[in-house]
Scaffold this motif. Structure first.
Motif, PDB file in Angstrom:
ATOM      1  N   PHE A 118      16.620  35.896  89.349  1.00  0.00           N
ATOM      2  CA  PHE A 118      16.080  37.196  89.014  1.00  0.00           C
ATOM      3  C   PHE A 118      15.381  37.880  90.186  1.00  0.00           C
ATOM      4  O   PHE A 118      15.046  39.054  90.093  1.00  0.00           O
ATOM      5  CB  PHE A 118      15.147  37.089  87.809  1.00  0.00           C
ATOM      6  N   SER A 119      15.184  37.175  91.265  1.00  0.00           N
ATOM      7  CA  SER A 119      14.617  37.819  92.444  1.00  0.00           C
ATOM      8  C   SER A 119      15.690  38.569  93.220  1.00  0.00           C
ATOM      9  O   SER A 119      15.395  39.368  94.094  1.00  0.00           O
ATOM     10  CB  SER A 119      13.939  36.792  93.342  1.00  0.00           C
ATOM     11  N   ASN A 120      16.951  38.330  92.851  1.00  0.00           N
ATOM     12  CA  ASN A 120      18.073  39.008  93.490  1.00  0.00           C
ATOM     13  C   ASN A 120      18.031  40.491  93.136  1.00  0.00           C
ATOM     14  O   ASN A 120      17.867  40.866  91.979  1.00  0.00           O
ATOM     15  CB  ASN A 120      19.383  38.376  93.003  1.00  0.00           C
ATOM     16  N   LEU A 121      18.198  41.362  94.099  1.00  0.00           N
ATOM     17  CA  LEU A 121      18.143  42.804  93.876  1.00  0.00           C
ATOM     18  C   LEU A 121      19.303  43.305  93.017  1.00  0.00           C
ATOM     19  O   LEU A 121      19.283  44.429  92.526  1.00  0.00           O
ATOM     20  CB  LEU A 121      18.115  43.545  95.209  1.00  0.00           C
ATOM     21  N   GLU A 122      20.324  42.468  92.810  1.00  0.00           N
ATOM     22  CA  GLU A 122      21.466  42.828  91.976  1.00  0.00           C
ATOM     23  C   GLU A 122      21.033  43.090  90.539  1.00  0.00           C
ATOM     24  O   GLU A 122      21.645  43.868  89.819  1.00  0.00           O
ATOM     25  CB  GLU A 122      22.492  41.690  92.015  1.00  0.00           C
ATOM     26  N   PHE A 123      19.942  42.463  90.108  1.00  0.00           N
ATOM     27  CA  PHE A 123      19.478  42.585  88.735  1.00  0.00           C
ATOM     28  C   PHE A 123      18.544  43.784  88.591  1.00  0.00           C
ATOM     29  O   PHE A 123      17.344  43.644  88.414  1.00  0.00           O
ATOM     30  CB  PHE A 123      18.794  41.296  88.267  1.00  0.00           C
ATOM     31  N   THR A 124      19.139  44.950  88.623  1.00  0.00           N
ATOM     32  CA  THR A 124      18.352  46.163  88.405  1.00  0.00           C
ATOM     33  C   THR A 124      18.178  46.371  86.913  1.00  0.00           C
ATOM     34  O   THR A 124      18.868  45.751  86.096  1.00  0.00           O
ATOM     35  CB  THR A 124      19.073  47.379  88.994  1.00  0.00           C
ATOM     36  N   ARG A 125      17.285  47.244  86.557  1.00  0.00           N
ATOM     37  CA  ARG A 125      17.059  47.548  85.147  1.00  0.00           C
ATOM     38  C   ARG A 125      18.353  48.064  84.519  1.00  0.00           C
ATOM     39  O   ARG A 125      18.723  47.666  83.417  1.00  0.00           O
ATOM     40  CB  ARG A 125      15.950  48.584  85.010  1.00  0.00           C
ATOM     41  N   GLU A 126      19.040  48.944  85.221  1.00  0.00           N
ATOM     42  CA  GLU A 126      20.293  49.516  84.706  1.00  0.00           C
ATOM     43  C   GLU A 126      21.334  48.417  84.467  1.00  0.00           C
ATOM     44  O   GLU A 126      22.015  48.408  83.444  1.00  0.00           O
ATOM     45  CB  GLU A 126      20.841  50.549  85.686  1.00  0.00           C
ATOM     46  N   TYR A 127      21.449  47.487  85.400  1.00  0.00           N
ATOM     47  CA  TYR A 127      22.397  46.381  85.255  1.00  0.00           C
ATOM     48  C   TYR A 127      22.060  45.536  84.033  1.00  0.00           C
ATOM     49  O   TYR A 127      22.935  45.194  83.231  1.00  0.00           O
ATOM     50  CB  TYR A 127      22.391  45.512  86.517  1.00  0.00           C
ATOM     51  N   LEU A 128      20.781  45.220  83.868  1.00  0.00           N
ATOM     52  CA  LEU A 128      20.368  44.395  82.742  1.00  0.00           C
ATOM     53  C   LEU A 128      20.579  45.108  81.406  1.00  0.00           C
ATOM     54  O   LEU A 128      21.032  44.498  80.436  1.00  0.00           O
ATOM     55  CB  LEU A 128      18.912  43.960  82.902  1.00  0.00           C
ATOM     56  N   VAL A 129      20.282  46.412  81.347  1.00  0.00           N
ATOM     57  CA  VAL A 129      20.488  47.173  80.118  1.00  0.00           C
ATOM     58  C   VAL A 129      21.970  47.244  79.793  1.00  0.00           C
ATOM     59  O   VAL A 129      22.383  47.049  78.642  1.00  0.00           O
ATOM     60  CB  VAL A 129      19.866  48.585  80.237  1.00  0.00           C
ATOM     61  N   THR A 130      22.790  47.492  80.795  1.00  0.00           N
ATOM     62  CA  THR A 130      24.245  47.547  80.588  1.00  0.00           C
ATOM     63  C   THR A 130      24.769  46.211  80.093  1.00  0.00           C
ATOM     64  O   THR A 130      25.568  46.148  79.148  1.00  0.00           O
ATOM     65  CB  THR A 130      24.960  47.942  81.900  1.00  0.00           C
ATOM     66  N   THR A 131      24.313  45.141  80.698  1.00  0.00           N
ATOM     67  CA  THR A 131      24.745  43.799  80.304  1.00  0.00           C
ATOM     68  C   THR A 131      24.306  43.486  78.878  1.00  0.00           C
ATOM     69  O   THR A 131      25.083  42.949  78.082  1.00  0.00           O
ATOM     70  CB  THR A 131      24.190  42.749  81.283  1.00  0.00           C
TER      71      THR A 131
END
Length: 66
Positions: A11-24
């Motif tokens: 979760f420290s990876n910048l790939e996990f943005t709020r938008e990415y998490l909401v989409t997922t």
């Protein structure tokens, strides 16, 4: 020890943005709804078959009694 099918999230990876998490999460909810609907359809078919089997057995018992 994780096998090849386990996913490990960093979760420290910048790939996990709020938008990415909401989409997922939305994708997961959509998949859940599809599986839930499929389950309900299979459950209804199973109950229908059970009811038909009970009717056949009941008819056979009625015939045997007469």
């Amino acid at each position: 020890m994780a096998d090849d099918t386990d996913e490990v999230f960093d979760f420290s990876n910048l790939e996990f943005t709020r938008e990415y998490l909401v989409t997922t999460l939305n994708d997961m909810v959509h998949e859940y709804k599809k599986f839930s609907q499929s389950f309900e359809e299979v459950k209804a078919k199973k109950e229908s078959h059970a009811t038909k089997s009970e009717l056949v057995i009941s008819d056979e018992m009625q015939a045997a009694l007469t």
